[in-house]
Motif scaffolding. Structure first.
Motif, PDB file in Angstrom:
ATOM      1  N   GLN A   1       0.844  -1.196   0.000  1.00 54.85           N
ATOM      2  CA  GLN A   1       0.000   0.000   0.000  1.00 54.85           C
ATOM      3  C   GLN A   1       0.874   1.238   0.000  1.00 54.85           C
ATOM      4  N   ALA A   2       0.520   2.214  -0.800  1.00 54.12           N
ATOM      5  CA  ALA A   2       1.318   3.428  -0.898  1.00 54.12           C
ATOM      6  C   ALA A   2       1.224   4.250   0.389  1.00 54.12           C
ATOM      7  N   LEU A   3       2.340   4.799   0.776  1.00 56.36           N
ATOM      8  CA  LEU A   3       2.350   5.758   1.876  1.00 56.36           C
ATOM      9  C   LEU A   3       1.635   7.031   1.437  1.00 56.36           C
ATOM     10  N   VAL A   4       1.233   7.837   2.402  1.00 55.79           N
ATOM     11  CA  VAL A   4       0.554   9.099   2.095  1.00 55.79           C
ATOM     12  C   VAL A   4       1.619  10.168   1.868  1.00 55.79           C
ATOM     13  N   PRO A   5       1.763  10.669   0.644  1.00 52.91           N
ATOM     14  CA  PRO A   5       2.862  11.605   0.348  1.00 52.91           C
ATOM     15  C   PRO A   5       2.904  12.820   1.270  1.00 52.91           C
ATOM     16  N   ALA A   6       1.735  13.385   1.587  1.00 56.40           N
ATOM     17  CA  ALA A   6       1.719  14.578   2.430  1.00 56.40           C
ATOM     18  C   ALA A   6       2.259  14.285   3.823  1.00 56.40           C
ATOM     19  N   VAL A   7       1.992  13.091   4.334  1.00 52.76           N
ATOM     20  CA  VAL A   7       2.485  12.720   5.663  1.00 52.76           C
ATOM     21  C   VAL A   7       4.000  12.540   5.637  1.00 52.76           C
ATOM     22  N   ILE A   8       4.501  11.866   4.618  1.00 54.21           N
ATOM     23  CA  ILE A   8       5.944  11.669   4.506  1.00 54.21           C
ATOM     24  C   ILE A   8       6.649  13.008   4.301  1.00 54.21           C
ATOM     25  N   ASP A   9       6.079  13.875   3.487  1.00 56.46           N
ATOM     26  CA  ASP A   9       6.668  15.200   3.284  1.00 56.46           C
ATOM     27  C   ASP A   9       6.744  15.969   4.595  1.00 56.46           C
ATOM     28  N   ARG A  10       5.689  15.875   5.389  1.00 53.78           N
ATOM     29  CA  ARG A  10       5.680  16.567   6.680  1.00 53.78           C
ATOM     30  C   ARG A  10       6.763  16.014   7.601  1.00 53.78           C
ATOM     31  N   ALA A  11       6.926  14.682   7.606  1.00 57.28           N
ATOM     32  CA  ALA A  11       7.946  14.065   8.446  1.00 57.28           C
ATOM     33  C   ALA A  11       9.344  14.501   8.026  1.00 57.28           C
ATOM     34  N   MET A  12       9.593  14.512   6.741  1.00 60.32           N
ATOM     35  CA  MET A  12      10.924  14.876   6.263  1.00 60.32           C
ATOM     36  C   MET A  12      11.213  16.362   6.471  1.00 60.32           C
ATOM     37  N   THR A  13      10.190  17.181   6.331  1.00 58.80           N
ATOM     38  CA  THR A  13      10.377  18.606   6.602  1.00 58.80           C
ATOM     39  C   THR A  13      10.743  18.813   8.065  1.00 58.80           C
ATOM     40  N   ALA A  14      10.038  18.125   8.969  1.00 59.58           N
ATOM     41  CA  ALA A  14      10.339  18.241  10.387  1.00 59.58           C
ATOM     42  C   ALA A  14      11.772  17.797  10.673  1.00 59.58           C
ATOM     43  N   ALA A  15      12.202  16.694  10.069  1.00 63.09           N
ATOM     44  CA  ALA A  15      13.562  16.205  10.285  1.00 63.09           C
ATOM     45  C   ALA A  15      14.593  17.226   9.820  1.00 63.09           C
ATOM     46  N   SER A  16      14.312  17.876   8.700  1.00 59.71           N
ATOM     47  CA  SER A  16      15.260  18.859   8.167  1.00 59.71           C
ATOM     48  C   SER A  16      15.327  20.109   9.024  1.00 59.71           C
ATOM     49  N   GLU A  17      14.332  20.327   9.878  1.00 59.01           N
ATOM     50  CA  GLU A  17      14.295  21.509  10.744  1.00 59.01           C
ATOM     51  C   GLU A  17      14.893  21.255  12.119  1.00 59.01           C
ATOM     52  N   ALA A  18      15.217  20.004  12.418  1.00 58.63           N
ATOM     53  CA  ALA A  18      15.706  19.646  13.750  1.00 58.63           C
ATOM     54  C   ALA A  18      17.119  20.149  13.993  1.00 58.63           C
ATOM     55  N   ASP A  19      17.393  20.515  15.243  1.00 56.34           N
ATOM     56  CA  ASP A  19      18.793  20.687  15.625  1.00 56.34           C
ATOM     57  C   ASP A  19      19.270  19.519  16.486  1.00 56.34           C
ATOM     58  N   LEU A  20      18.319  18.659  16.893  1.00 54.56           N
ATOM     59  CA  LEU A  20      18.650  17.415  17.581  1.00 54.56           C
ATOM     60  C   LEU A  20      17.584  16.387  17.220  1.00 54.56           C
ATOM     61  N   LEU A  21      18.004  15.234  16.716  1.00 52.54           N
ATOM     62  CA  LEU A  21      17.058  14.176  16.383  1.00 52.54           C
ATOM     63  C   LEU A  21      17.318  12.974  17.281  1.00 52.54           C
ATOM     64  N   LEU A  22      16.250  12.501  17.936  1.00 50.21           N
ATOM     65  CA  LEU A  22      16.314  11.310  18.775  1.00 50.21           C
ATOM     66  C   LEU A  22      15.637  10.167  18.028  1.00 50.21           C
ATOM     67  N   ALA A  23      16.401   9.169  17.634  1.00 49.69           N
ATOM     68  CA  ALA A  23      15.841   7.984  16.987  1.00 49.69           C
ATOM     69  C   ALA A  23      15.670   6.922  18.067  1.00 49.69           C
ATOM     70  N   ILE A  24      14.420   6.590  18.377  1.00 51.22           N
ATOM     71  CA  ILE A  24      14.101   5.840  19.593  1.00 51.22           C
ATOM     72  C   ILE A  24      13.425   4.516  19.252  1.00 51.22           C
ATOM     73  N   GLY A  25      14.091   3.413  19.571  1.00 50.66           N
ATOM     74  CA  GLY A  25      13.461   2.105  19.423  1.00 50.66           C
ATOM     75  C   GLY A  25      13.100   1.729  18.008  1.00 50.66           C
ATOM     76  N   SER A  26      13.848   2.212  17.048  1.00 46.55           N
ATOM     77  CA  SER A  26      13.597   1.896  15.639  1.00 46.55           C
ATOM     78  C   SER A  26      14.793   1.168  15.056  1.00 46.55           C
ATOM     79  N   THR A  27      14.539   0.159  14.241  1.00 46.00           N
ATOM     80  CA  THR A  27      15.633  -0.534  13.559  1.00 46.00           C
ATOM     81  C   THR A  27      16.256   0.344  12.472  1.00 46.00           C
ATOM     82  N   LEU A  28      15.551   1.407  12.088  1.00 46.31           N
ATOM     83  CA  LEU A  28      16.000   2.329  11.046  1.00 46.31           C
ATOM     84  C   LEU A  28      16.300   1.585   9.734  1.00 46.31           C
ATOM     85  N   GLN A  29      15.437   0.638   9.426  1.00 46.10           N
ATOM     86  CA  GLN A  29      15.566  -0.118   8.188  1.00 46.10           C
ATOM     87  C   GLN A  29      14.372   0.072   7.256  1.00 46.10           C
TER      88      GLN A  29
END
Length: 256
Positions: free
Chosen positions: A178-206
């Protein structure tokens, strides 16, 4: 390769980084919810490890094509431990981070809504894989409460159909195929690009594209802290790697 800053007290170091940060972005995976009694998918005690048929049920093509797969999926939804799970200390620590005015966004791969139940603001939460607490009609797109659909199953409907159009109902989550929702992914990536500290918590990151939030934040100049009980493919990007129970680590770094 980015070297992790050497220190004998990484907890204090990360706590200092949080105090200095203006825009902390948290990216959470299944590891934050396992301590609430919700199993992950691919771990030793994972849902798909213990029951390979559950992965078949999570594949969109199988679900839409086979009523027996849907019936099994509804039975599995009924039995999910997520319905009685409560937020743990890790979830509550992220609420405290927001209360302190530090949390810029909370990107989650989880579908259990424990972040909302814990008290994080819905406008800060970005659910990249949807929520298990709603159903959606594959035909007309109507969304309703999962609790209502589960009650219909309890009342004897093995595969409840949409009451508006008669179409197939499924959990309002992203299935395999099933396709991801583009607007949701865009929002997530925009937020990541605005971070000065990112906490990756409990994710395999795969799982992509959301795992790409880590290198994106790194490229934008953010410090990266990875918290997990096993190595991840992104460890070389981390300024700090914290191993241990999320319910202990997060309160230690998030509470002032």
């Amino acid at each position: 390769m980015r070297l992790v800053v050497p220190t004998s007290d990484p907890i204090s170091l990360v706590k200092t980084w949080i105090a200095q940060a203006r825009r902390v972005v948290a990216l959470t995976g299944a590891g934050i919810s396992t301590e609430s009694g919700i199993p992950d998918f691919r771990g030793p005690q994972g849902v798909w490890t213990k029951n390979p048929a559950a992965e078949v049920q999570a594949t969109l093509q199988n679900y839409l094509a086979d009523p027996k797969v849907r019936q099994a999926a509804w039975r599995s939804r009924m039995a999910s431990p997520a319905w009685t799970a409560q937020p743990n200390r890790g979830h509550l620590a992220l609420v405290e981070l927001e209360r302190r005015g530090k949390l810029h966004a909370l990107i989650t791969q989880n579908i259990d809504e424990l972040h909302q139940i814990a008290g994080n603001s819905t406008d800060r939460i970005i659910e990249v894989h949807g929520t298990m607490r709603r159903v959606m009609c594959w035909d007309c797109g109507q969304r309703t409460a999962m609790a209502d659909a589960l009650q219909r199953v309890r009342d004897g409907e093995a595969d409840p159909a949409c009451r508006s159009c008669g179409g197939i109902l499924k959990s309002d989550t992203i299935s395999f195929g099933q396709a991801l929702v583009p607007a949701v992914i865009d929002r997530a990536m925009t937020a990541a690009s605005e971070a000065d500290l990112l906490l990756a918590i409990g994710s395999t990151l795969q799982v992509y594209p959301v795992a790409g939030a880590v290198p994106l934040a790194r490229k934008a100049g953010a410090r990266i802290v990875i918290m997990n009980n096993q190595p991840t493919p992104m460890d070389s990007l981390a300024d700090a790697f914290l191993a241990g129970p999320i319910g202990e680590l997060l309160p230690a770094i998030c509470v002032a």
